[in-house]
Motif scaffolding. Structure first.
Motif, PDB file in Angstrom:
ATOM      1  N   ASP A  48       0.857  -1.181   0.000  1.00 52.70           N
ATOM      2  CA  ASP A  48       0.000   0.000   0.000  1.00 52.70           C
ATOM      3  C   ASP A  48       0.894   1.232   0.000  1.00 52.70           C
ATOM      4  O   ASP A  48       1.501   1.577   1.011  1.00 52.70           O
ATOM      5  N   ASN A  50       0.293   4.232   0.101  1.00 53.67           N
ATOM      6  CA  ASN A  50      -0.106   5.272   1.046  1.00 53.67           C
ATOM      7  C   ASN A  50       0.615   5.108   2.383  1.00 53.67           C
ATOM      8  O   ASN A  50       0.705   6.056   3.165  1.00 53.67           O
ATOM      9  N   TYR A  69      -1.379   9.300  -5.963  1.00 47.62           N
ATOM     10  CA  TYR A  69      -1.629   7.857  -5.834  1.00 47.62           C
ATOM     11  C   TYR A  69      -2.775   7.434  -6.752  1.00 47.62           C
ATOM     12  O   TYR A  69      -3.799   8.115  -6.832  1.00 47.62           O
ATOM     13  N   THR A  72      -5.795   0.554  -6.818  1.00 51.13           N
ATOM     14  CA  THR A  72      -6.142  -0.049  -5.534  1.00 51.13           C
ATOM     15  C   THR A  72      -4.905  -0.632  -4.876  1.00 51.13           C
ATOM     16  O   THR A  72      -4.161  -1.381  -5.522  1.00 51.13           O
ATOM     17  N   PRO A  73      -4.646  -0.280  -3.598  1.00 48.25           N
ATOM     18  CA  PRO A  73      -3.471  -0.826  -2.903  1.00 48.25           C
ATOM     19  C   PRO A  73      -3.429  -2.355  -2.982  1.00 48.25           C
ATOM     20  O   PRO A  73      -4.454  -3.014  -3.003  1.00 48.25           O
ATOM     21  N   HIS A  78      -1.371  -0.479  -9.031  1.00 45.05           N
ATOM     22  CA  HIS A  78      -1.317   0.528  -7.960  1.00 45.05           C
ATOM     23  C   HIS A  78       0.006   1.290  -8.103  1.00 45.05           C
ATOM     24  O   HIS A  78       1.065   0.685  -8.284  1.00 45.05           O
TER      25      HIS A  78
END
Length: 199
Positions: A48, A50, A69, A72-73, A78
């Protein structure tokens, strides 16, 4: 006299260029650490983007840099793209393949200050009660990279950042695993013992 000096400089320059040409055409930087946490916990901090800024020296929050970003993580596609406000640094990191929670493959596309594409792989392997995490980056050495390697050791230069990042990833993962274990223990019925906890 001037001709001799220029000739000497020319000979040295040709010799240097010849030496640069003999430098390796590829590079590889690799570091590992063992984390006292399940593989899926460690994997979650890497897959992820993030969360990557919380442990990676390369994506620490910076007011002079804009991060974008997408996707989807923890899925292929991604990505995070970055660009500094002064235009000196720009690039993108994208998940291109995964095998959760055992391996994650990323593509690093640097646009500025120079264009180059490198491959990064994270491996998560069982190690006793914990997880052995290995961070690998590899790519091609162009002429400028070869010249740079004459004066700077790429492995030491980038490797130190890998080591710092893995240390931070270890701390975050172990803290999350312990918090999860405490939650499980607190939720267990009186008189029972929770299993699979992290000490």
């Amino acid at each position: 006299m001037l001709k001799k000096i220029l000739l000497g400089v020319g000979v040295v320059l040709v010799a240097f260029l010849g030496f640069v040409a003999t430098r390796p055409s590829t590079f590889k930087v690799e570091r590992s650490t063992t984390v006292s946490a399940p593989a899926d916990v460690v994997y979650g901090f890497v897959a992820d983007f993030n969360k990557v800024g919380a442990w990676s020296p390369f994506l620490k929050p910076d007011p002079a840099r804009k991060d974008t970003y997408t996707g989807t993580p923890a899925t292929v596609g991604h990505s995070v793209a970055w660009a500094t406000s002064d235009g000196s640094s720009q690039g993108k990191m994208t998940i291109v393949a995964l095998n959760p929670p055992a391996q994650l493959q990323l593509q690093l596309d640097f646009v500025k200050p120079f264009e180059v594409t490198n491959e990064t792989v994270f491996r998560f392997e069982s190690a006793g009660d914990g997880t052995r995490v290995t961070w690998v980056m590899s790519g091609q050495n162009g002429f400028l990279s070869k010249a740079f390697s004459v004066f700077m050791d790429m492995d030491k230069l980038v490797g130190s950042d890998f080591e710092a990042g893995l240390a931070a990833l270890k701390n975050l993962s172990e803290a999350e695993a312990k918090a999860a274990a405490r939650t499980v223990e607190a939720a267990a019925p009186a008189g029972t013992v929770a299993t699979d906890t992290v000490k």
